[in-house]
Design a protein around this motif. Structure first.
Motif, PDB file in Angstrom:
ATOM      1  N   HIS A 182      -2.977  -5.854  12.633  1.00 41.20           N
ATOM      2  CA  HIS A 182      -3.950  -4.916  12.524  1.00 41.20           C
ATOM      3  C   HIS A 182      -5.119  -5.163  11.884  1.00 41.20           C
ATOM      4  O   HIS A 182      -5.732  -4.239  11.190  1.00 41.20           O
ATOM      5  N   GLY A 183      -5.717  -6.438  12.195  1.00 40.46           N
ATOM      6  CA  GLY A 183      -6.898  -6.676  11.775  1.00 40.46           C
ATOM      7  C   GLY A 183      -7.041  -7.898  10.663  1.00 40.46           C
ATOM      8  O   GLY A 183      -6.000  -8.753  11.040  1.00 40.46           O
ATOM      9  N   ARG A 184      -7.747  -7.855   9.839  1.00 38.03           N
ATOM     10  CA  ARG A 184      -7.890  -8.853   8.727  1.00 38.03           C
ATOM     11  C   ARG A 184      -6.735  -9.345   7.963  1.00 38.03           C
ATOM     12  O   ARG A 184      -5.965  -8.278   7.945  1.00 38.03           O
ATOM     13  N   ALA A 185      -6.569 -10.477   7.807  1.00 41.22           N
ATOM     14  CA  ALA A 185      -5.236 -10.926   6.916  1.00 41.22           C
ATOM     15  C   ALA A 185      -5.586 -11.909   5.986  1.00 41.22           C
ATOM     16  O   ALA A 185      -6.484 -12.829   6.349  1.00 41.22           O
ATOM     17  N   LYS A 244      -2.987  -3.536  -0.723  1.00 39.64           N
ATOM     18  CA  LYS A 244      -3.832  -2.877  -1.726  1.00 39.64           C
ATOM     19  C   LYS A 244      -3.933  -3.373  -2.920  1.00 39.64           C
ATOM     20  O   LYS A 244      -3.009  -4.382  -3.391  1.00 39.64           O
ATOM     21  N   LYS A 251       0.842  -1.323   0.142  1.00 39.17           N
ATOM     22  CA  LYS A 251      -0.068   0.127   0.061  1.00 39.17           C
ATOM     23  C   LYS A 251       0.966   1.481  -0.071  1.00 39.17           C
ATOM     24  O   LYS A 251       0.225   2.243  -0.263  1.00 39.17           O
ATOM     25  N   GLU A 290      -1.155  -8.873   5.649  1.00 41.05           N
ATOM     26  CA  GLU A 290      -2.125  -8.031   6.457  1.00 41.05           C
ATOM     27  C   GLU A 290      -2.854  -7.089   5.670  1.00 41.05           C
ATOM     28  O   GLU A 290      -2.158  -6.170   4.665  1.00 41.05           O
ATOM     29  N   ARG A 291      -4.217  -7.361   5.539  1.00 42.27           N
ATOM     30  CA  ARG A 291      -5.096  -6.305   4.673  1.00 42.27           C
ATOM     31  C   ARG A 291      -5.058  -4.740   5.055  1.00 42.27           C
ATOM     32  O   ARG A 291      -4.893  -4.064   4.130  1.00 42.27           O
ATOM     33  N   GLU A 292      -4.329  -4.519   6.148  1.00 40.92           N
ATOM     34  CA  GLU A 292      -3.950  -3.174   6.443  1.00 40.92           C
ATOM     35  C   GLU A 292      -2.626  -2.546   5.655  1.00 40.92           C
ATOM     36  O   GLU A 292      -2.647  -1.372   5.593  1.00 40.92           O
ATOM     37  N   MET A 293      -1.979  -3.554   5.428  1.00 35.23           N
ATOM     38  CA  MET A 293      -0.672  -3.293   4.852  1.00 35.23           C
ATOM     39  C   MET A 293      -0.467  -3.493   3.095  1.00 35.23           C
ATOM     40  O   MET A 293       0.574  -3.151   2.518  1.00 35.23           O
ATOM     41  N   GLN A 308      -6.342 -13.666  10.967  1.00 35.67           N
ATOM     42  CA  GLN A 308      -6.305 -12.274  11.825  1.00 35.67           C
ATOM     43  C   GLN A 308      -4.707 -11.859  11.978  1.00 35.67           C
ATOM     44  O   GLN A 308      -4.140 -12.912  12.383  1.00 35.67           O
TER      45      GLN A 308
END
Length: 110
Positions: free
Chosen positions: A39-42, A107, A18, A102-105, A36
């Motif tokens: 930072h949340g979903r993975a 895109k 991202k 990790e979904r947060e990291m 998980q």
């Protein structure tokens, strides 16, 4: 040190950093969305590219003790997830050699 050679992926959906858009994996290499991270979903992937692996360490996770390595983007050096080296629980051994992003990291990138 030289310039980092990046591998470019092709497919219907490509997941990348991202921060710098470096390609990591395609939707076809995704094993599961039901994980998980810190930072949340993975997401669990069978293989990824353009990452650098850290040193192995033993970590207590929700599914038991695992030996994992943090993984970092080779272009911007952000930590984006980890790789499972070993699972002590027999039921968790399917994770060995696979990668968590990790979904947060990440895109979707072009």
């Amino acid at each position: 040190m030289g310039m980092t050679h990046l591998e470019f992926l092709y497919g219907a959906r490509i997941y990348g950093c991202k921060h710098c858009n470096a390609h990591f994996a395609t939707i076809e290499s995704m094993v599961s969305k039901a994980f998980q991270g810190q930072h949340g979903r993975a997401y669990l992937f069978g293989g990824v590219v353009n990452v650098r692996e850290g040193d192995p360490n033993e970590r207590q996770m929700t599914t038991g003790v695992h030996i994992v390595r943090d993984i970092f983007c080779v272009k911007c050096d952000e930590q984006v997830g980890w790789k499972y080296d070993r699972a002590y629980e027999v039921s968790q051994r399917y994770k060995e050699g696979k990668f968590i992003l990790e979904r947060e990291m990440i895109k979707t990138v072009e």
